[in-house]
Write a protein that holds these residues in place. Structure first.
Motif, short mmCIF file in Angstrom:
data_model
loop_
_atom_site.label_atom_id
_atom_site.label_comp_id
_atom_site.label_asym_id
_atom_site.label_seq_id
_atom_site.Cartn_x
_atom_site.Cartn_y
_atom_site.Cartn_z
N HIS A 168 44.49 7.15 15.84
CA HIS A 168 44.40 8.26 16.80
C HIS A 168 45.83 8.55 17.25
O HIS A 168 46.43 7.76 17.96
N GLY A 169 46.37 9.67 16.79
CA GLY A 169 47.75 10.01 17.11
C GLY A 169 48.59 10.09 15.85
O GLY A 169 48.07 10.15 14.74
N SER A 170 49.88 10.07 16.04
CA SER A 170 50.83 10.25 14.94
C SER A 170 51.34 8.91 14.42
O SER A 170 51.08 7.86 15.00
N LEU A 171 52.08 8.98 13.32
CA LEU A 171 52.75 7.80 12.76
C LEU A 171 54.17 8.18 12.36
O LEU A 171 54.39 9.23 11.74
N GLY A 172 55.13 7.33 12.71
CA GLY A 172 56.50 7.49 12.23
C GLY A 172 57.40 8.44 13.00
O GLY A 172 58.60 8.50 12.73
N ARG A 173 56.88 9.17 13.96
CA ARG A 173 57.71 10.17 14.64
C ARG A 173 58.79 9.53 15.50
O ARG A 173 59.92 10.00 15.54
N SER A 174 58.43 8.46 16.19
CA SER A 174 59.43 7.80 17.03
C SER A 174 60.57 7.24 16.19
O SER A 174 61.75 7.38 16.55
N ALA A 175 60.24 6.61 15.06
CA ALA A 175 61.28 6.05 14.19
C ALA A 175 62.17 7.14 13.63
O ALA A 175 63.40 6.99 13.55
N ALA A 176 61.58 8.27 13.26
CA ALA A 176 62.38 9.39 12.76
C ALA A 176 63.28 9.93 13.85
O ALA A 176 64.45 10.26 13.61
N GLY A 177 62.75 10.02 15.07
CA GLY A 177 63.56 10.49 16.18
C GLY A 177 64.74 9.58 16.45
O GLY A 177 65.86 10.04 16.73
N LEU A 178 64.51 8.27 16.35
CA LEU A 178 65.61 7.32 16.55
C LEU A 178 66.67 7.49 15.47
O LEU A 178 67.87 7.47 15.77
N LEU A 179 66.26 7.67 14.22
CA LEU A 179 67.23 7.88 13.15
C LEU A 179 68.09 9.11 13.43
O LEU A 179 69.32 9.08 13.25
N LEU A 180 67.46 10.16 13.88
CA LEU A 180 68.20 11.40 14.15
C LEU A 180 69.19 11.21 15.31
O LEU A 180 70.32 11.71 15.26
N LEU A 181 68.77 10.49 16.33
CA LEU A 181 69.66 10.24 17.47
C LEU A 181 70.81 9.32 17.08
O LEU A 181 71.95 9.49 17.56
N GLN A 182 70.55 8.35 16.23
CA GLN A 182 71.61 7.46 15.77
C GLN A 182 72.65 8.22 14.94
O GLN A 182 73.83 7.88 14.95
N GLN A 183 72.20 9.24 14.25
CA GLN A 183 73.11 10.07 13.47
C GLN A 183 73.90 11.02 14.35
O GLN A 183 75.07 11.31 14.09
#
Length: 321
Positions: A168-183
């Protein structure tokens, strides 16, 4: 009124509490709230209790996380754990341990955001603690309580072969967001689109806590909060239940499509191993309740597979990383 530039070292504990307490109004079920040695709560049945802590530099960085972001994460990870047991969140106890050089504005914004989120869900902030810390240290901790309202708690150990695995909900969005912020830390300022959606989910994840009790009522045989990644958290259900969770990549396509726009080839790893998502993962013996979508089936065996291939339990580990 908050004055810009003040630090915790420049105000007394009593003065800080006087600024924070108005964000934590009384709620039904709390006989005694903040201000005494302990809170007094009214309970009518089984109580669920969980706690989570966040440490600056480990669980967030000030380069892109505000006090409101930290409050949202701390709140969400706790109420999601309560919901994953099939319970309704009822109250919180909050601790702030901070370097005296921490701005008062930070503490007040944390409390304002936490109080707003609690109010939105009808959850009481019943009390907590303040403490000083060494230079550069800030830590927040929340203990959340929930009411099963007569339900039997949904554990990790109830999955059986033949059950449907669902989220119930999404998968992987938080990890993708972290990658983008780290970049690029300025990614939090982006407007619309997949990248912005992922960054927003990492900074301020939210969970539909009504899905947990609804899943319990709908016959969930096991359930947990996806906090450390689909594979690692899935392996916890598999180990506790003595079964194999057989995931199907075709059923991950809704998540992969969005993440592909945001992080390209890194989408699959975000979905499989990305933490801090705070969606609910469960197994069901019968029809899925509204809002849940299938990810695969429970089979005899052990561990987690993807399209029949055994997977290592990748994801976040507090000590191994």
């Amino acid at each position: 009124m908050v004055t810009a530039g003040r630090t915790l070292a420049q105000v007394s504990e009593a003065s800080l509490l006087a600024e924070i307490f108005p964000f934590f109004p009384a709620r039904e079920g709390v006989l005694v709230g903040p201000g005494d040695d302990a809170a007094v709560l009214v309970t009518s049945g089984s109580v669920v209790v969980t706690t989570d802590a966040m440490v600056r530099g480990r669980d967030w960085v000030d380069e892109w996380s505000t006090a409101a972001d930290v409050a949202t994460k701390a709140f969400t990870q706790n109420v999601a754990d309560v919901a994953a047991m099939g319970a309704v969140p009822t109250s919180l106890v909050v601790t702030l341990v901070a370097d005296p050089a921490t701005p008062v504005d930070w503490a007040v914004e944390f409390a304002r955001t936490l109080g707003g989120l609690a109010h939105e869900l009808g959850v009481a902030v019943a009390g907590g603690d303040l403490s000083s810390a060494p230079a550069d240290t800030v830590m927040v901790s929340i203990t959340a309580l929930g009411d099963l309202e007569g339900r039997k708690a949904v554990l990790r150990s109830g999955a059986r072969p033949g059950d449907t695995i669902a989220v119930h909900g999404s998968l992987g969005r938080s990890a993708a967001g972290l990658l983008l912020l780290q970049q690029d830390a300025s990614a939090r300022a982006e407007g619309d689109g997949a990248r912005a959606e992922c960054v927003a989910h990492h900074l301020r994840p939210r969970t539909d806590v009504t899905a947990g009790p609804a899943a319990a009522d709908g016959g969930a045989t096991s359930m947990l909060d996806v906090s450390d990644g689909l594979l690692r958290d899935g392996s916890r259900i598999a180990a506790a239940s003595g079964v194999c969770l057989a995931l199907e990549s075709v059923l991950l396509e809704p998540d992969l499509a969005l993440l592909g726009e945001a992080v390209g080839d890194g989408a699959l790893e975000c979905v499989l191993a990305g933490g801090e998502e705070h969606s609910l993962l469960a197994t069901f013996a019968g029809e899925l309740p509204p809002g849940w979508r299938a990810l695969g089936r429970v089979e005899a065996g052990q561990g987690v597979t993807l399209d029949g291939v055994p997977q290592q339990p990748r994801g976040w580990d507090h000590f191994a990383g």
